[in-house]
Design a protein around this motif. Structure first.
Motif, mmCIF file in Angstrom:
data_model
loop_
_atom_site.group_PDB
_atom_site.id
_atom_site.type_symbol
_atom_site.label_atom_id
_atom_site.label_comp_id
_atom_site.label_asym_id
_atom_site.label_seq_id
_atom_site.Cartn_x
_atom_site.Cartn_y
_atom_site.Cartn_z
ATOM 1 N N THR A 141 12.706 53.906 8.212
ATOM 2 C CA THR A 141 12.000 53.619 6.970
ATOM 3 C C THR A 141 10.568 53.230 7.295
ATOM 4 O O THR A 141 10.284 52.700 8.375
ATOM 5 N N ALA A 142 9.689 53.493 6.354
ATOM 6 C CA ALA A 142 8.301 53.053 6.492
ATOM 7 C C ALA A 142 8.082 51.651 5.943
ATOM 8 O O ALA A 142 6.993 51.087 6.096
ATOM 9 N N ALA A 143 9.125 51.062 5.332
ATOM 10 C CA ALA A 143 8.958 49.802 4.618
ATOM 11 C C ALA A 143 8.765 48.607 5.548
ATOM 12 O O ALA A 143 8.054 47.659 5.210
ATOM 13 N N PHE A 144 9.408 48.624 6.711
ATOM 14 C CA PHE A 144 9.303 47.502 7.648
ATOM 15 C C PHE A 144 9.708 47.994 9.025
ATOM 16 O O PHE A 144 10.366 49.029 9.174
ATOM 17 N N ALA A 145 9.314 47.234 10.044
ATOM 18 C CA ALA A 145 9.690 47.578 11.413
ATOM 19 C C ALA A 145 11.147 47.197 11.660
ATOM 20 O O ALA A 145 11.737 46.382 10.943
ATOM 21 N N SER A 146 11.735 47.802 12.681
ATOM 22 C CA SER A 146 13.110 47.472 13.046
ATOM 23 C C SER A 146 13.256 45.975 13.277
ATOM 24 O O SER A 146 12.387 45.341 13.890
ATOM 25 N N PRO A 147 14.365 45.366 12.805
ATOM 26 C CA PRO A 147 14.599 43.949 13.092
ATOM 27 C C PRO A 147 14.702 43.628 14.576
ATOM 28 O O PRO A 147 14.633 42.458 14.962
ATOM 29 N N LEU A 148 14.857 44.643 15.411
ATOM 30 C CA LEU A 148 15.018 44.408 16.836
ATOM 31 C C LEU A 148 13.702 44.454 17.603
ATOM 32 O O LEU A 148 13.703 44.376 18.839
ATOM 33 N N PHE A 151 7.996 42.347 15.405
ATOM 34 C CA PHE A 151 6.868 42.534 14.498
ATOM 35 C C PHE A 151 7.399 42.695 13.079
ATOM 36 O O PHE A 151 8.420 43.345 12.852
ATOM 37 N N ARG A 152 6.669 42.129 12.123
ATOM 38 C CA ARG A 152 7.034 42.303 10.721
ATOM 39 C C ARG A 152 6.827 43.756 10.299
ATOM 40 O O ARG A 152 7.649 44.343 9.607
ATOM 41 N N SER A 153 5.708 44.333 10.724
ATOM 42 C CA SER A 153 5.399 45.722 10.382
ATOM 43 C C SER A 153 4.448 46.290 11.426
ATOM 44 O O SER A 153 3.575 45.584 11.940
ATOM 45 N N LEU A 154 4.642 47.566 11.712
ATOM 46 C CA LEU A 154 3.714 48.306 12.563
ATOM 47 C C LEU A 154 3.113 49.482 11.795
ATOM 48 O O LEU A 154 2.690 50.483 12.392
ATOM 49 N N GLY A 155 3.092 49.347 10.471
ATOM 50 C CA GLY A 155 2.463 50.363 9.632
ATOM 51 C C GLY A 155 3.057 51.741 9.840
ATOM 52 O O GLY A 155 4.261 51.938 9.655
ATOM 53 N N PRO A 156 2.256 52.717 10.224
ATOM 54 C CA PRO A 156 2.750 54.091 10.358
ATOM 55 C C PRO A 156 3.783 54.267 11.472
ATOM 56 O O PRO A 156 4.453 55.306 11.527
ATOM 57 N N LEU A 157 3.939 53.265 12.332
ATOM 58 C CA LEU A 157 4.922 53.357 13.418
ATOM 59 C C LEU A 157 6.276 52.761 13.046
ATOM 60 O O LEU A 157 7.204 52.781 13.860
ATOM 61 N N ASN A 158 6.406 52.244 11.837
ATOM 62 C CA ASN A 158 7.664 51.596 11.450
ATOM 63 C C ASN A 158 8.867 52.523 11.622
ATOM 64 O O ASN A 158 9.900 52.136 12.176
ATOM 65 N N ARG A 159 8.760 53.744 11.130
ATOM 66 C CA ARG A 159 9.895 54.665 11.213
ATOM 67 C C ARG A 159 10.293 54.908 12.670
ATOM 68 O O ARG A 159 11.484 54.995 12.996
ATOM 69 N N LEU A 160 9.310 54.997 13.530
ATOM 70 C CA LEU A 160 9.590 55.246 14.939
ATOM 71 C C LEU A 160 10.378 54.094 15.555
ATOM 72 O O LEU A 160 11.268 54.317 16.392
#
Length: 415
Positions: A141-148, A151-160
């Motif tokens: 998802t683009a909504a948030f970074a993996s809980p693992l 980081f709260r968010s990595l923006g465009p890298l969230n899905r990765l």
């Protein structure tokens, strides 16, 4: 239908799956839980068939290497350090999962992310597999970074980050899994195509983590899978007298987290409670706290059902396990999260975002002054109390197990 549930981890990784198993059994299905041997009586006492997975996983948490990994950082690197220690156990786990499935012959496999054999077994048996997780992080998802990741968010890298974490176990253990596939499943070392679950269940409330708009319709956030049946529990007379004091006490407990330095942590908690002018109920059964450092403003217990204990508290201080967080939120209590490792910092960030507790701080960075201030804020801020009460009301009307079963039927995975 014959439904096998494979899970690995601490009690928090078993209890919600037992709740699901009971719901499936009540709906007329034959259910097996494959889990670490330590949980046999816990599962069998509820009338669910049990298959043994290696008991060494829980023992691993008490090794000096695992304790050092958790003491060294509260985030995802501790988890990767522990994965290295897990490798010798992993081969046993693969064989044990296959042995359980070969005997039971499931028509559907529901599996925890740490049950690394399940998807391959489903391929062998030509039956569907459903990933079931108490935390998000296995559906991009683009909504948030993996809980693992820390980081709260990595923006465009969230899905990765989600994709990387979802496939990290296979990447780390590819050789071991390939050898097992060839020698025991009599399959090619490497699957012809990437193995993906037919559906994914997330066992937490959408009020706690909203459903991202970019998730497919094969994914469901069902609500928490709370285990019932503890209604007969009553506090012993000593605990009853303690909680009936002038002001409700604060719960402090760190679940199954091992004791890195239980003496120092217990002294810190006692000092923090005294500075905040609060009484505390300390759960010491997991080993992170000691129960022999007496003080008049605290009461020690080995443990108690969260569903009955937490409503008696004013706030809950804990490690941020998904299940403990959910139980405290259902009780309508402010949370003070002191994460050790893994996904626990993620739940700390969610508590902060929801405004139902102060900002979390990792256990290795705790101080008595900080914890005292956090307790004072959680118990003295009416806005935090109101938000926690409202969130608890919303969670209490959910039925996560029924929602999960209904979703599986809608996906034509259950008769």
């Amino acid at each position: 239908m014959r439904v096998a549930i494979h899970t690995l981890g601490t009690r928090g990784d078993v209890q919600p799956y037992l709740a699901l198993a009971l719901g499936l059994k009540q709906a007329g299905h034959e259910v097996l839980i494959a889990a670490p041997s330590q949980f046999e009586s816990f599962v069998v006492s509820r009338g669910i068939a049990f298959a043994h997975l290696p008991s060494e996983y829980l023992a691993l948490l008490e090794t000096p290497e695992a304790k050092a990994a958790m003491a060294g950082g509260a985030g995802f690197m501790a988890g990767f350090r522990m994965l290295k220690q897990f490798r010798p156990i992993g081969r046993q786990q693969l064989s044990a999962e296959w042995q359980a499935a070969r005997r039971f012959r499931p028509e559907l496999i529901i599996y925890h992310p740490k049950a690394i054999a399940a998807a391959h077994i489903a391929e062998k048996l030509s039956c569907p597999a459903v990933l079931a997780s108490p935390l998000p992080g296995f559906t991009p998802t683009a909504a948030f970074a993996s809980p693992l990741v820390p980081f709260r968010s990595l923006g465009p890298l969230n899905r990765l980050t989600h994709s990387a974490m979802a496939h990290s176990a296979y990447a780390l253990f590819r050789g071991m899994i390939g050898e097992w596939r060839a020698t025991e499943l009599h399959l090619a070392n490497t699957p012809e195509k990437k193995l993906r679950p037919r559906a994914t269940l997330y066992a937490y409330s959408p009020h706690v983590v909203p459903v991202p708009p970019d998730w497919p319709n094969t994914v469901a956030v069902t609500g928490y899978w709370f285990l019932g049946g503890d209604d007969v529990w009553q506090p012993d007379p000593q605990l009853q007298r303690f909680v009936e004091g002038d002001e409700r006490p604060v719960y402090v407990g760190f679940g199954s987290m091992p004791g890195v330095d239980p003496t120092s942590l217990t002294k810190l908690v006692l000092e923090a409670l005294a500075k905040a002018g609060k009484r505390g109920v300390l759960a010491v059964g997991g080993g992170a706290l000691r129960g022999d450092l007496g003080a008049s403003h605290v009461h020690f217990i080995q443990g108690a059902p969260h569903a009955q204990l937490f409503p008696l508290m004013s706030a809950c201080v804990h490690h941020g396990g998904a299940g403990t967080t959910g139980a405290a939120l259902r009780a309508g209590k402010p949370n003070i999260i002191c994460p050790f490792f893994g996904d626990q910092p993620f739940w700390g960030r969610r508590i902060d975002d929801l405004g139902v507790g102060p900002r979390s701080r990792g256990v290795r960075n705790l101080s008595a002054d900080w914890l005292a201030a956090a307790i004072a804020e959680a118990t003295g801020n009416p806005l935090i109390q109101q938000r926690a009460n409202r969130l608890g009301e919303a969670i209490r009307v959910e039925d996560g197990v029924a929602s999960a079963i209904g979703f599986l039927r809608s996906q034509h995975l259950l008769n």
